[in-house]
Design an enzyme around this catalytic site. Structure first.
Site, PDB file in Angstrom:
ATOM      1  N   ASP A  89      38.827  58.688  16.282  1.00  0.00           N
ATOM      2  CA  ASP A  89      38.405  59.356  17.517  1.00  0.00           C
ATOM      3  C   ASP A  89      38.851  60.818  17.438  1.00  0.00           C
ATOM      4  O   ASP A  89      39.295  61.286  16.380  1.00  0.00           O
ATOM      5  CB  ASP A  89      38.988  58.642  18.746  1.00  0.00           C
ATOM      6  CG  ASP A  89      40.503  58.769  18.832  1.00  0.00           C
ATOM      7  OD1 ASP A  89      41.119  59.331  17.898  1.00  0.00           O
ATOM      8  OD2 ASP A  89      41.080  58.325  19.833  1.00  0.00           O
ATOM      9  N   TYR A  99      32.601  53.567  16.453  1.00  0.00           N
ATOM     10  CA  TYR A  99      34.004  53.828  16.792  1.00  0.00           C
ATOM     11  C   TYR A  99      34.601  52.667  17.591  1.00  0.00           C
ATOM     12  O   TYR A  99      35.660  52.129  17.258  1.00  0.00           O
ATOM     13  CB  TYR A  99      34.171  55.146  17.574  1.00  0.00           C
ATOM     14  CG  TYR A  99      35.535  55.185  18.205  1.00  0.00           C
ATOM     15  CD1 TYR A  99      36.654  55.445  17.424  1.00  0.00           C
ATOM     16  CD2 TYR A  99      35.723  54.837  19.538  1.00  0.00           C
ATOM     17  CE1 TYR A  99      37.928  55.388  17.955  1.00  0.00           C
ATOM     18  CE2 TYR A  99      36.993  54.762  20.086  1.00  0.00           C
ATOM     19  CZ  TYR A  99      38.094  55.048  19.290  1.00  0.00           C
ATOM     20  OH  TYR A  99      39.344  54.962  19.813  1.00  0.00           O
ATOM     21  N   GLU A 115      38.600  50.575  25.787  1.00  0.00           N
ATOM     22  CA  GLU A 115      37.935  51.472  24.830  1.00  0.00           C
ATOM     23  C   GLU A 115      36.662  52.057  25.428  1.00  0.00           C
ATOM     24  O   GLU A 115      36.363  53.233  25.230  1.00  0.00           O
ATOM     25  CB  GLU A 115      37.632  50.740  23.518  1.00  0.00           C
ATOM     26  CG  GLU A 115      38.852  50.527  22.642  1.00  0.00           C
ATOM     27  CD  GLU A 115      39.544  51.821  22.229  1.00  0.00           C
ATOM     28  OE1 GLU A 115      38.886  52.874  22.165  1.00  0.00           O
ATOM     29  OE2 GLU A 115      40.758  51.788  21.988  1.00  0.00           O
TER      30      GLU A 115
END
Ligand code: SF4
Length: 350
Positions: free
Chosen positions: A147, A129, A46
């Site tokens: 996203d 996020y 990520e």
């Protein structure tokens, strides 16, 4: 197949058949058999994927997990080595935070990532996020993960015409309302996959989309134009001069940039300030400088950079005012951030 029943169930059914095979992912089949993703690999992927594509990340991910297979191994790594391996991925503050975060997890959490988005957000470099993504994917928490891909899919599915970024709260609320209690980790990845493979920025493949029957954007004919975006201001252009000095024994004059600021902590060519006007010359060592006659060009988040290049060959006994000579055998152009490598490639040609 009609999708008018439950959108999450329809999407999960599609995901079970079409999930992308990603090196950090536990696919739907092994997941159903009880396999769990490694939170370290989920976190690493990520962080790498922030503003970078899956294709660009694969090799980096493989190298990082080979060199440092656990968060403890990464925490124990030497800073310069990690920055060198990160070179080319850009956004170097992320690499510094990556190390900080690995050390916090290794030393303050006994090597275990926290499981909730709230606790994850307290880790260095982990924003809302990334925290939601790790909590959902690694720990199967029903978090709303939004996203760029998800923004596009949701804006189209609900025909949200408000331009981004003003549309974000509405998109997040809509995405949250769709998130199921069952299999939220698979669901989060399914929406991402839908955006990456079917509901793509140009020419969405609505005909094979599991949401085609109840997608408001498709029905209204607006899908391909969504999400709407507020036009961006043009980026300013900054100019600088980079000095590439080589000593007669082949060593290169390099400088580690200060930890804070752009390319912080990375190796680079000493140079002038980067300014919107003409940069003031700032040679790091006394030498006969030659103008290469080419510019290294690079675009950062907030500006375009044009870097004029000067090269020089210097004798052994000369001492630099800035930076230090790195012996030829220790110099790896791949350790340089992209703009500095472009400068090197051009100077080598020129
Ligand atoms: S139907 Fe088309 S626009 Fe709607 S979610 Fe699917 S691919 Fe995207």
């Amino acid at each position: 197949m009609s999708t008018l029943r439950d959108p999450a169930a329809a999407l999960l059914e599609w995901y079970d058949r079409h999930a992308r095979d990603l090196p950090w992912r536990i696919g739907p089949e092994p997941r159903a058999r009880g396999a769990r993703p490694d939170p370290y690999r989920v976190w690493l992927s990520e962080v790498m994927l922030q503003q970078t594509t899956v294709a660009a990340v694969r090799d980096y991910f493989h190298r990082f997990t080979t060199l440092w297979p656990t968060v403890e191994a990464l925490a124990a790594a030497e800073d310069g080595r990690v920055m060198g391996e990160w070179a080319g991925l850009g956004y170097y503050a992320r690499a510094r935070n990556l190390l900080k975060c690995a050390r916090v997890v290794a030393h303050e959490h006994a090597g275990h990532f926290p499981e909730t988005a709230e606790a994850l957000r307290k880790l260095p470099g982990v924003g809302p996020y990334t925290a939601a993504a790790i909590a959902a994917i690694a720990f199967d928490r029903p978090e709303t993960v939004v996203d760029g891909n998800v923004e596009r899919v949701i804006a189209r599915r609900f025909d949200i015409r408000t331009p981004l970024p003003a549309a974000k709260p509405e998109i997040t609320a809509r995405a949250g309302a769709l998130t199921p209690e069952a299999r939220p980790g698979c669901y989060a990845q399914a929406v991402m996959d839908l955006g990456a493979t079917i509901c793509t920025p140009k020419n969405p493949a609505c005909g094979i989309c599991p949401w085609r029957d109840d997608c408001a954007g498709r029905l209204a004919g607006t899908a391909a134009d969504l999400p709407a975006k507020t036009p961006k201001k043009p980026k300013p252009v900054r100019h600088g001069i980079a000095y590439l000095a080589r000593r007669v024994d082949g060593a290169w004059l390099l400088e580690r940039r200060p930890d804070s600021g752009l390319l912080g902590g990375m190796l680079g060519w000493p140079g002038s300030e980067w300014t919107e006007g003409d940069p003031a010359p700032a040679p790091p060592i006394r030498a006969e400088w030659r103008d290469v006659g080419a510019e290294a060009r690079h675009t950062f988040t907030h500006f375009h950079l044009r870097l004029a290049l000067r090269t020089a060959l210097v004798p052994m006994e000369r001492t630099p005012e800035r930076g230090a000579f790195l012996p030829l055998e220790e110099f790896r152009p791949s350790d340089l951030p992209t703009v500095m490598r472009k400068a090197f490639d051009l100077a080598a040609k020129g």
